[in-house]
Design an enzyme around this catalytic site. Structure first.
Site, PDB file in Angstrom:
ATOM      1  N   THR A   1       1.804  -4.505   4.232  1.00 24.59           N
ATOM      2  CA  THR A   1       1.688  -4.898   5.646  1.00 24.59           C
ATOM      3  C   THR A   1       1.067  -6.281   5.841  1.00 24.59           C
ATOM      4  OG1 THR A   1      -0.457  -3.806   5.881  1.00 24.59           O
ATOM      5  CG2 THR A   1       1.502  -2.487   6.394  1.00 24.59           C
ATOM      6  N   ASP A   2       0.371  -6.795   4.803  1.00 20.89           N
ATOM      7  CA  ASP A   2      -0.345  -8.065   4.991  1.00 20.89           C
ATOM      8  C   ASP A   2       0.586  -9.218   5.365  1.00 20.89           C
ATOM      9  OD1 ASP A   2      -2.683  -6.771   4.446  1.00 20.89           O
ATOM     10  OD2 ASP A   2      -2.926  -7.560   2.424  1.00 20.89           O
TER      11      ASP A   2
ATOM     12  N   THR B   1       0.825  -1.213   0.000  1.00 23.19           N
ATOM     13  CA  THR B   1       0.000   0.000   0.000  1.00 23.19           C
ATOM     14  C   THR B   1       0.857   1.260   0.000  1.00 23.19           C
ATOM     15  OG1 THR B   1      -1.792  -1.139   1.111  1.00 23.19           O
ATOM     16  CG2 THR B   1      -1.771   1.242   1.348  1.00 23.19           C
TER      17      THR B   1
ATOM     18  N   SER C   1       1.721  -7.333  -0.956  1.00 19.52           N
ATOM     19  CA  SER C   1       2.491  -8.329  -0.202  1.00 19.52           C
ATOM     20  C   SER C   1       1.813  -9.684  -0.165  1.00 19.52           C
ATOM     21  CB  SER C   1       2.823  -7.829   1.200  1.00 19.52           C
ATOM     22  OG  SER C   1       1.699  -7.857   2.038  1.00 19.52           O
TER      23      SER C   1
HETATM   24  N1  ASP Z   1      -2.743  -5.218   0.876  1.00 16.90           N
HETATM   25  C1  ASP Z   1      -1.577  -4.426   1.187  1.00 16.90           C
HETATM   26  C2  ASP Z   1      -0.330  -5.271   1.040  1.00 16.90           C
HETATM   27  O1  ASP Z   1       0.004  -5.985   1.948  1.00 16.90           O
HETATM   28  C3  ASP Z   1      -1.699  -3.903   2.551  1.00 16.90           C
HETATM   29  C4  ASP Z   1      -0.645  -2.934   2.951  1.00 16.90           C
HETATM   30  O2  ASP Z   1       0.405  -2.791   2.359  1.00 16.90           O
HETATM   31  O3  ASP Z   1      -0.884  -2.296   3.965  1.00 16.90           O
HETATM   32  O4  ASP Z   1       0.301  -5.204   0.028  1.00 16.90           O
END
Ligand code: ASP
Length: 324
Positions: free
Chosen positions: A89-90, A12, A56
């Site tokens: 973050t995932d 993200t 991710s």
């Molecule tokens: N869906 C995103 C990812 O993990 C979430 C994020 O980056 O916060 O790529």
């Protein structure tokens, strides 16, 4: 001024709203991402390496290991003091943990990300990158292992987990707490991650699965996995390591097929403890050779098993890796 290498992988933090679909998509290059934080010029000399630009959820254990190799290769350069990895973050906690287990370098490696995209008014990317670079450039971060830095809070890779689907304070280390905090003027550590481990195989073993227990679960999925000839299984049990009778049957069948089984807990904190001996408890199943995951959550236990299987398939030796 120290030199920090920023390795960008996507997430993200590097996404913007796509007006056609109304959703976020990868849109910011590694260079543009770091250029969005002008304050970095007062902290460190930054070199950007764009590794990928993916959500991710598309990251794989093999890609995580490639990243580890890349960091170790770059770390041979004496002019480089530390690393920041930007990541979705995932699966951030998984990459951070795999890096912590596999890296040879003790130079600081700080993994960061963002919960809001670059087109959002409350984009938390720049602040998180600044905090991560401050931490990576700080002498006290040397030898602390891989650190996860978001929301001005520093966590140990082995302890941290994502706890909220959208809140910017999502990363926490349940029951342990942060190892440090980032302030405007300094980085403060108050404890050291002491239970770090190294598992450094040439390659990891991919066919390792994770199943989560739910009430009334049967052995169906276990039998499918035996047929698939998987190399290892992690089961997220209830509480301190208890499973329903159907799952017990499944676990014992997997063990009879000589497939290593690691028992973790689906609970947010605490260790798997063999303190019961009723049917389906960790204590009762111990004689089948199940391996207890300690405090590791299921996703981290899976990565550890994948790496450990890259070194041995001896169940007793595998157990040693899960002792700490
Ligand atoms: N869906 C995103 C990812 O993990 C979430 C994020 O980056 O916060 O790529």
């Amino acid at each position: 001024m120290k030199k920090i290498v920023a390795i960008t992988t996507g997430g993200t933090i590097a996404m913007k709203l796509d007006p056609c679909t109304g959703g976020l998509i990868p849109a910011v290059s590694g260079k543009d991402l770091l250029d969005a934080v002008p304050a970095l010029k007062d902290i460190a000399e930054i070199e950007v390496v764009e590794q990928s630009n993916i959500p991710s959820g598309h990251m794989t254990p093999a890609m995580m290991l490639d990243l580890s190799r890349k960091i170790d290769e770059l770390a041979k350069d004496d002019s480089i003091a530390g690393f920041v990895v930007t990541h979705g973050t995932d699966t951030l906690e998984e990459t951070a943990y795999l890096l912590d287990l596999t890296l040879h370098t003790e130079k600081p490696v700080c993994v960061t990300g963002a919960m809001r995209g670059a087109s959002d008014t409350s984009w938390d990317g720049p602040g998180n990158i600044l905090a991560a670079v401050k931490t990576a450039a700080c002498d006290a971060a040397v030898g602390q292992g891989v650190l996860v830095v978001l929301n001005d809070t520093i966590h140990a890779a082995g302890e941290v987990t994502k706890t909220h689907s959208v809140n910017t304070a999502t990363f926490a280390s349940p029951w342990w707490g942060a190892v440090g905090h980032v302030y405007f003027d300094k980085v403060v550590f108050r404890r050291k991650p002491i239970a770090r481990q190294k598992i450094q195989p040439e390659k990891l073993v991919p066919d390792v699965y994770l199943l989560k227990c739910v009430a009334g679960m049967d052995d169906f999925l276990f039998r499918c996995l035996i047929e698939k000839k998987i190399k290892g299984l992690v089961v997220e049990a209830f509480g301190c390591g208890n499973v329903p009778p159907g799952v017990r049957a499944g676990i014992l069948a997997v063990r009879r097929a000589r497939i290593p089984v690691v028992l973790a807990t689906r609970v947010y904190g605490g260790r798997v403890v063999p303190c019961y001996s009723y049917t389906g408890s960790a204590g009762e199943m111990l004689s089948s050779g199940i391996i207890l995951a300690g405090e590791l959550n299921g996703q981290k236990a899976r990565l550890k098993l994948m790496l450990a299987l890259g070194l041995t398939d001896d169940n007793e030796k595998l157990k040693e890796y899960f002792k700490p």
